[in-house]
Design a protein around this motif. Structure first.
Motif, PDB file in Angstrom:
ATOM      1  N   TRP A 237       0.837  -1.194   0.000  1.00  0.00           N
ATOM      2  CA  TRP A 237       0.000   0.000   0.000  1.00  0.00           C
ATOM      3  C   TRP A 237       0.872   1.244   0.000  1.00  0.00           C
ATOM      4  CZ3 TRP A 237       1.068  -2.117   4.787  1.00  0.00           C
ATOM      5  CH2 TRP A 237       1.268  -1.265   5.870  1.00  0.00           C
ATOM      6  N   MET A 238       0.255   2.343  -0.389  1.00  0.00           N
ATOM      7  CA  MET A 238       0.918   3.630  -0.411  1.00  0.00           C
ATOM      8  C   MET A 238       0.019   4.651   0.272  1.00  0.00           C
ATOM      9  SD  MET A 238       2.365   5.917  -3.602  1.00  0.00           S
ATOM     10  CE  MET A 238       0.872   6.851  -3.936  1.00  0.00           C
ATOM     11  N   CYS A 239       0.625   5.584   0.974  1.00  0.00           N
ATOM     12  CA  CYS A 239      -0.186   6.630   1.591  1.00  0.00           C
ATOM     13  C   CYS A 239       0.554   7.956   1.522  1.00  0.00           C
ATOM     14  CB  CYS A 239      -0.528   6.279   3.040  1.00  0.00           C
ATOM     15  SG  CYS A 239       0.869   6.330   4.164  1.00  0.00           S
ATOM     16  N   SER A 240      -0.208   9.028   1.682  1.00  0.00           N
ATOM     17  CA  SER A 240       0.402  10.354   1.744  1.00  0.00           C
ATOM     18  C   SER A 240       1.211  10.454   3.025  1.00  0.00           C
ATOM     19  CB  SER A 240      -0.676  11.435   1.705  1.00  0.00           C
ATOM     20  OG  SER A 240      -1.618  11.254   2.748  1.00  0.00           O
ATOM     21  N   TYR A 241       2.283  11.227   2.969  1.00  0.00           N
ATOM     22  CA  TYR A 241       3.185  11.349   4.118  1.00  0.00           C
ATOM     23  C   TYR A 241       2.707  12.431   5.085  1.00  0.00           C
ATOM     24  CZ  TYR A 241       7.469  12.327   6.720  1.00  0.00           C
ATOM     25  OH  TYR A 241       8.381  12.547   7.710  1.00  0.00           O
ATOM     26  N   LYS A 242       2.456  13.617   4.550  1.00  0.00           N
ATOM     27  CA  LYS A 242       1.964  14.713   5.375  1.00  0.00           C
ATOM     28  C   LYS A 242       1.061  15.602   4.525  1.00  0.00           C
ATOM     29  CE  LYS A 242       5.649  15.180   8.826  1.00  0.00           C
ATOM     30  NZ  LYS A 242       6.648  16.102   9.438  1.00  0.00           N
ATOM     31  N   ASN A 243       0.411  16.564   5.195  1.00  0.00           N
ATOM     32  CA  ASN A 243      -0.361  17.567   4.475  1.00  0.00           C
ATOM     33  C   ASN A 243       0.175  18.959   4.821  1.00  0.00           C
ATOM     34  OD1 ASN A 243      -1.939  18.862   6.731  1.00  0.00           O
ATOM     35  ND2 ASN A 243      -2.635  16.750   6.994  1.00  0.00           N
ATOM     36  N   ILE A 244      -0.329  19.964   4.142  1.00  0.00           N
ATOM     37  CA  ILE A 244       0.203  21.316   4.321  1.00  0.00           C
ATOM     38  C   ILE A 244      -0.650  22.185   5.246  1.00  0.00           C
ATOM     39  CG2 ILE A 244       1.157  21.230   1.984  1.00  0.00           C
ATOM     40  CD1 ILE A 244      -1.037  23.285   1.202  1.00  0.00           C
ATOM     41  N   PHE A 245      -1.724  21.637   5.808  1.00  0.00           N
ATOM     42  CA  PHE A 245      -2.699  22.469   6.507  1.00  0.00           C
ATOM     43  C   PHE A 245      -2.187  23.066   7.812  1.00  0.00           C
ATOM     44  CE2 PHE A 245      -5.476  19.359   4.163  1.00  0.00           C
ATOM     45  CZ  PHE A 245      -5.822  20.252   3.161  1.00  0.00           C
ATOM     46  N   ASP A 246      -1.102  22.528   8.356  1.00  0.00           N
ATOM     47  CA  ASP A 246      -0.555  23.113   9.577  1.00  0.00           C
ATOM     48  C   ASP A 246       0.506  24.166   9.282  1.00  0.00           C
ATOM     49  OD1 ASP A 246       1.514  21.545   8.705  1.00  0.00           O
ATOM     50  OD2 ASP A 246       1.646  20.299  10.509  1.00  0.00           O
ATOM     51  N   GLY A 247       0.705  24.458   7.989  1.00  0.00           N
ATOM     52  CA  GLY A 247       1.632  25.508   7.601  1.00  0.00           C
ATOM     53  C   GLY A 247       3.092  25.123   7.666  1.00  0.00           C
ATOM     54  N   LYS A 248       3.366  23.804   7.769  1.00  0.00           N
ATOM     55  CA  LYS A 248       4.753  23.359   7.918  1.00  0.00           C
ATOM     56  C   LYS A 248       5.283  22.646   6.681  1.00  0.00           C
ATOM     57  CE  LYS A 248       4.277  22.880  12.926  1.00  0.00           C
ATOM     58  NZ  LYS A 248       4.322  21.957  14.081  1.00  0.00           N
ATOM     59  N   ALA A 249       4.639  22.831   5.543  1.00  0.00           N
ATOM     60  CA  ALA A 249       5.097  22.176   4.321  1.00  0.00           C
ATOM     61  C   ALA A 249       6.443  22.728   3.891  1.00  0.00           C
ATOM     62  CB  ALA A 249       4.076  22.381   3.196  1.00  0.00           C
ATOM     63  N   PRO A 250       7.334  21.868   3.402  1.00  0.00           N
ATOM     64  CA  PRO A 250       8.627  22.383   2.924  1.00  0.00           C
ATOM     65  C   PRO A 250       8.425  23.309   1.736  1.00  0.00           C
ATOM     66  CG  PRO A 250       8.323  20.095   2.254  1.00  0.00           C
ATOM     67  CD  PRO A 250       7.203  20.420   3.186  1.00  0.00           C
ATOM     68  N   TYR A 251       9.247  24.338   1.660  1.00  0.00           N
ATOM     69  CA  TYR A 251       9.251  25.303   0.558  1.00  0.00           C
ATOM     70  C   TYR A 251       8.064  26.254   0.575  1.00  0.00           C
ATOM     71  CZ  TYR A 251      12.448  21.734  -1.188  1.00  0.00           C
ATOM     72  OH  TYR A 251      13.453  20.814  -1.295  1.00  0.00           O
ATOM     73  N   ASP A 252       7.167  26.143   1.531  1.00  0.00           N
ATOM     74  CA  ASP A 252       5.972  26.997   1.533  1.00  0.00           C
ATOM     75  C   ASP A 252       6.333  28.483   1.427  1.00  0.00           C
ATOM     76  OD1 ASP A 252       3.497  25.891   1.383  1.00  0.00           O
ATOM     77  OD2 ASP A 252       2.908  26.361   3.430  1.00  0.00           O
ATOM     78  N   ASN A 253       7.354  28.863   2.143  1.00  0.00           N
ATOM     79  CA  ASN A 253       7.727  30.277   2.152  1.00  0.00           C
ATOM     80  C   ASN A 253       8.916  30.581   1.247  1.00  0.00           C
ATOM     81  OD1 ASN A 253       5.773  30.863   4.152  1.00  0.00           O
ATOM     82  ND2 ASN A 253       7.160  30.060   5.716  1.00  0.00           N
ATOM     83  N   ASP A 254       9.396  29.562   0.520  1.00  0.00           N
ATOM     84  CA  ASP A 254      10.626  29.715  -0.238  1.00  0.00           C
ATOM     85  C   ASP A 254      10.421  29.838  -1.736  1.00  0.00           C
ATOM     86  OD1 ASP A 254      12.105  29.423   2.134  1.00  0.00           O
ATOM     87  OD2 ASP A 254      11.896  27.265   1.993  1.00  0.00           O
ATOM     88  N   ILE A 255       9.359  29.221  -2.229  1.00  0.00           N
ATOM     89  CA  ILE A 255       9.181  29.153  -3.674  1.00  0.00           C
ATOM     90  C   ILE A 255       8.029  30.058  -4.112  1.00  0.00           C
ATOM     91  CG2 ILE A 255       8.602  27.690  -5.645  1.00  0.00           C
ATOM     92  CD1 ILE A 255       9.983  25.408  -4.297  1.00  0.00           C
ATOM     93  N   LYS A 256       8.344  31.010  -4.924  1.00  0.00           N
ATOM     94  CA  LYS A 256       7.333  31.853  -5.522  1.00  0.00           C
ATOM     95  C   LYS A 256       7.568  31.788  -7.042  1.00  0.00           C
ATOM     96  CE  LYS A 256       5.952  33.310  -1.489  1.00  0.00           C
ATOM     97  NZ  LYS A 256       4.660  32.873  -0.922  1.00  0.00           N
ATOM     98  N   ILE A 257       6.689  31.090  -7.706  1.00  0.00           N
ATOM     99  CA  ILE A 257       6.859  30.904  -9.159  1.00  0.00           C
ATOM    100  C   ILE A 257       6.068  31.974  -9.902  1.00  0.00           C
ATOM    101  CG2 ILE A 257       6.565  29.329 -11.105  1.00  0.00           C
ATOM    102  CD1 ILE A 257       6.809  27.032  -9.132  1.00  0.00           C
ATOM    103  N   ILE A 258       6.750  32.744 -10.705  1.00  0.00           N
ATOM    104  CA  ILE A 258       6.104  33.809 -11.452  1.00  0.00           C
ATOM    105  C   ILE A 258       6.292  33.546 -12.935  1.00  0.00           C
ATOM    106  CG2 ILE A 258       6.039  36.293 -11.905  1.00  0.00           C
ATOM    107  CD1 ILE A 258       7.179  36.726  -9.115  1.00  0.00           C
ATOM    108  N   PHE A 259       5.220  33.501 -13.654  1.00  0.00           N
ATOM    109  CA  PHE A 259       5.292  33.279 -15.118  1.00  0.00           C
ATOM    110  C   PHE A 259       5.140  34.607 -15.840  1.00  0.00           C
ATOM    111  CE2 PHE A 259       3.898  29.230 -13.373  1.00  0.00           C
ATOM    112  CZ  PHE A 259       4.746  28.357 -14.022  1.00  0.00           C
TER     113      PHE A 259
END
Length: 259
Positions: A237-259
């Motif tokens: 089986w496979m499962c998701s590791y974590k979610n972003i709802f607690d604001g602790k996702a990696p790169y949340d504050n680091d990546i801003k992609i602008i096209f």
């Protein structure tokens, strides 16, 4: 009373996995063998695997057919409209989850005790004896280093070269039905067959006690997946590791992609 390993077969192993995942995710075992998507409100059920849970909680799992989405009620209300018409592949790349774990159980037709590589001595510690190993750093995947851990160490099998522990496989009692195996080998002793031998022998020791061993690894960790396969395990089986709802996702504050 020790239970013979012959009591295990492919059907029984998969039944145990479905039963445990149903406890963990608060759904029915049959939900993992049907088609479609199942949404269920998460609960801290008796007998669950004692992992820390994010708050808010969301976990997505599949055994290959259906997809089970378990989460806190307020999260389910928001993600259900986004997921209910998506494919399995799209669901597992949803922007609010990150990381995937692949879990393995013994392939009953292949699992066997593999010979230990020569030139090393081998040792076993069980129960509280495993605490003696906490003084030796470097084996964080194999043992918990915590006497009061909710998933206590129950068995450790390790290899020594001269007077040094160089490889260790440990089992943690994650729940009554299943014990998880972790493995560490010091870098200079890798690629000698130590990991596969220790894992396969530990797996059989666990099954002889009537418990199902399992092995987890990140979907990106090819080396660890190879150890699982060579040791006689199969992805289940496979499962998701974590979610972003607690604001602790990696790169949340680091990546801003602008096209």
């Amino acid at each position: 009373m020790e239970v013979e390993i012959m009591e295990f077969n492919k059907s029984k192993i998969l039944e145990i996995v479905r039963r445990q995942l149903a406890i963990d995710m608060n759904c029915n075992p049959e939900d993992f063998i049907n088609e479609g998507i199942v949404f269920c409100e998460a609960k801290l059920n008796q007998g669950r695997r004692m992992f820390d849970r994010q708050s808010p909680f969301l976990e997505i799992a599949t055994m290959g057919k259906s997809i089970v989405v378990s989460g806190d009620s307020e999260i389910l209300a928001k993600v259900k409209p986004l997921l209910e018409n998506k494919t399995r592949e799209d669901i597992f790349v949803a922007p609010f989850i990150f990381g995937h774990t692949i879990y393995y159980v013994p392939d009953y037709s292949r699992l066997k005790k593999l010979p230990m590589p020569s030139g090393f001595s081998y040792h076993i510690k069980e129960g509280n004896e495993t605490h003696d190993l906490y003084e030796i750093p470097g084996f964080e995947n194999a043992i918990q280093y915590d006497k009061s851990h909710p998933r206590p160490d129950v068995i450790a099998v390790y290899a020594m070269y001269d007077d040094e522990i160089v490889a260790m496989a440990g089992a943690s009692a994650d729940c009554n039905l299943m014990w998880q195996i972790g493995i560490d080998v010091l870098p200079r002793f890798r690629n000698r067959g130590l990991a596969t031998s220790l894992v396969s022998n530990l797996a059989i020791m666990i099954m002889e006690r009537g418990i199902l061993p399992y092995y987890g690894t990140a979907s990106s960790n090819i080396s660890s997946q190879s150890v699982a396969y060579r040791s006689g395990f199969i992805p289940t089986w496979m499962c998701s590791y974590k979610n972003i709802f607690d604001g602790k996702a990696p790169y949340d504050n680091d990546i801003k992609i602008i096209f």
